[in-house]
Design a protein around this motif. Structure first.
Motif, short mmCIF file in Angstrom:
data_model
loop_
_atom_site.label_atom_id
_atom_site.label_comp_id
_atom_site.label_asym_id
_atom_site.label_seq_id
_atom_site.Cartn_x
_atom_site.Cartn_y
_atom_site.Cartn_z
N ALA A 1 35.22 49.50 29.16
CA ALA A 1 36.47 48.74 29.10
C ALA A 1 37.47 49.26 30.12
CB ALA A 1 37.06 48.82 27.69
N PHE A 2 37.52 50.58 30.29
CA PHE A 2 38.40 51.19 31.28
C PHE A 2 38.03 50.72 32.68
CE2 PHE A 2 39.33 54.75 34.21
CZ PHE A 2 40.68 54.96 33.95
N ALA A 3 36.72 50.68 32.96
CA ALA A 3 36.24 50.27 34.29
C ALA A 3 36.57 48.81 34.58
CB ALA A 3 34.75 50.51 34.40
N ALA A 4 36.55 47.99 33.53
CA ALA A 4 36.76 46.55 33.72
C ALA A 4 38.22 46.13 33.65
CB ALA A 4 35.97 45.78 32.66
N ASP B 1 41.47 56.87 24.67
CA ASP B 1 40.45 56.50 23.68
C ASP B 1 39.07 57.06 24.07
OD1 ASP B 1 42.27 55.09 22.13
OD2 ASP B 1 41.78 53.14 23.03
N PHE B 2 38.78 57.01 25.37
CA PHE B 2 37.50 57.54 25.86
C PHE B 2 37.39 59.03 25.59
CE2 PHE B 2 35.42 59.81 29.41
CZ PHE B 2 34.11 59.38 29.22
N ARG C 1 47.17 49.13 30.31
CA ARG C 1 46.08 49.45 29.37
C ARG C 1 45.28 50.68 29.79
NH1 ARG C 1 44.65 49.05 25.03
NH2 ARG C 1 42.54 48.24 25.26
N TRP C 2 45.41 51.12 31.03
CA TRP C 2 44.59 52.22 31.50
C TRP C 2 44.80 53.50 30.70
CZ3 TRP C 2 45.62 51.46 37.47
CH2 TRP C 2 44.92 50.33 37.89
N GLY D 1 42.99 55.13 42.51
CA GLY D 1 42.13 56.20 41.99
C GLY D 1 41.21 55.79 40.87
N MET D 2 41.21 54.52 40.51
CA MET D 2 40.39 54.06 39.39
C MET D 2 38.89 54.26 39.64
SD MET D 2 41.76 53.01 36.59
CE MET D 2 40.60 51.82 35.89
N ARG D 3 38.44 54.01 40.87
CA ARG D 3 37.00 54.09 41.14
C ARG D 3 36.46 55.48 40.86
NH1 ARG D 3 34.84 51.83 46.78
NH2 ARG D 3 35.68 49.96 45.79
N SER D 4 37.15 56.50 41.34
CA SER D 4 36.68 57.87 41.10
C SER D 4 36.80 58.24 39.63
CB SER D 4 37.45 58.87 41.97
OG SER D 4 38.84 58.80 41.71
#
Length: 221
Positions: free
Chosen positions: A120-123, A136-137, A129-130, A174-177
């Protein structure tokens, strides 16, 4: 001021609800650092007296989310570069320890929940929401450690820096990393490798802290 308000005139737990609303608004960045929190205004928004508002403010101040300043009253706290660095140093000590303890005890339900939050974080495309999905993760991976004091301290330190982390993820792409690092940590947990999970968690936190402080210094915050 962006704040979800409710009519709490007849509620017994007014201070708790006000505290939760203010805390969520602060860590989401909906109330900016340095912004004053007027007790009268908040009391009117929630249809209560100033007493539960004052109690909520005291709890927020104890957590370091607000400060009382002469002539200004209560304002949303800001953090210096040194304070942010210290918080991430603390996290890099505590969180690897907690996940190392959790891995041998981790249930399949916890692993499945962590994978759902990771995906969900990745999408997710909404930066608001991040922060929630990130926490949560990590919570899903830490909770089986059953170290309640450690977990409460992790929660409190994350409250202090979450608004900055969300900002830097958005502005530095920085989301990808972060996504790749999350999956690597989760894979180590699934493989029942506590030492590897701990080291990957330490690296994840250390890199995030350095990226955040570096970004803030470069932009003269």
């Amino acid at each position: 001021m962006k704040l979800k308000a409710f009519d709490l005139g007849r509620q017994a737990s007014s201070a708790d609800v006000i505290y939760d609303a203010l805390r969520d608004a602060i860590i989401r960045g909906e109330i900016e650092e340095g912004e004053p929190l007027r007790q009268d205004t908040i009391a009117q928004m929630f249809n209560v007296s100033r007493i539960p508002v004052r109690e909520a403010m005291q709890r927020l101040e104890a957590q370091g989310l607000v400060v009382s300043e002469r002539y200004k009253g209560v304002i949303v706290a800001s953090l210096s570069h040194d304070q942010i660095t210290e918080i991430f140093q603390f996290r890099a000590l505590v969180e690897p320890t907690v996940i190392k303890l959790a891995v041998p005890l981790m249930t399949q339900a916890s692993l499945d929940a962590a994978q759902r939050y990771c995906d969900a974080f990745a999408a997710e495309t909404d930066p608001v929401r991040w922060g929630d999905l990130n926490r949560d993760f990590h919570t899903a991976l830490y909770k089986d450690s059953d170290k309640k004091f450690f977990l409460s301290m992790i929660d409190k330190t994350n409250d202090l820096v979450e608004r900055y982390v969300r900002l830097v993820l958005y502005l530095t792409k920085g989301m990808r990393s972060a996504v790749a690092e999350h999956q690597a940590i989760l894979d180590a947990c699934k493989a029942r490798k506590p030492e590897l999970a701990a080291e990957l968690t330490r690296q994840h936190i250390d890199q995030a802290g350095k990226a955040l402080v570096g970004f803030l210094r470069d932009h003269h915050r």
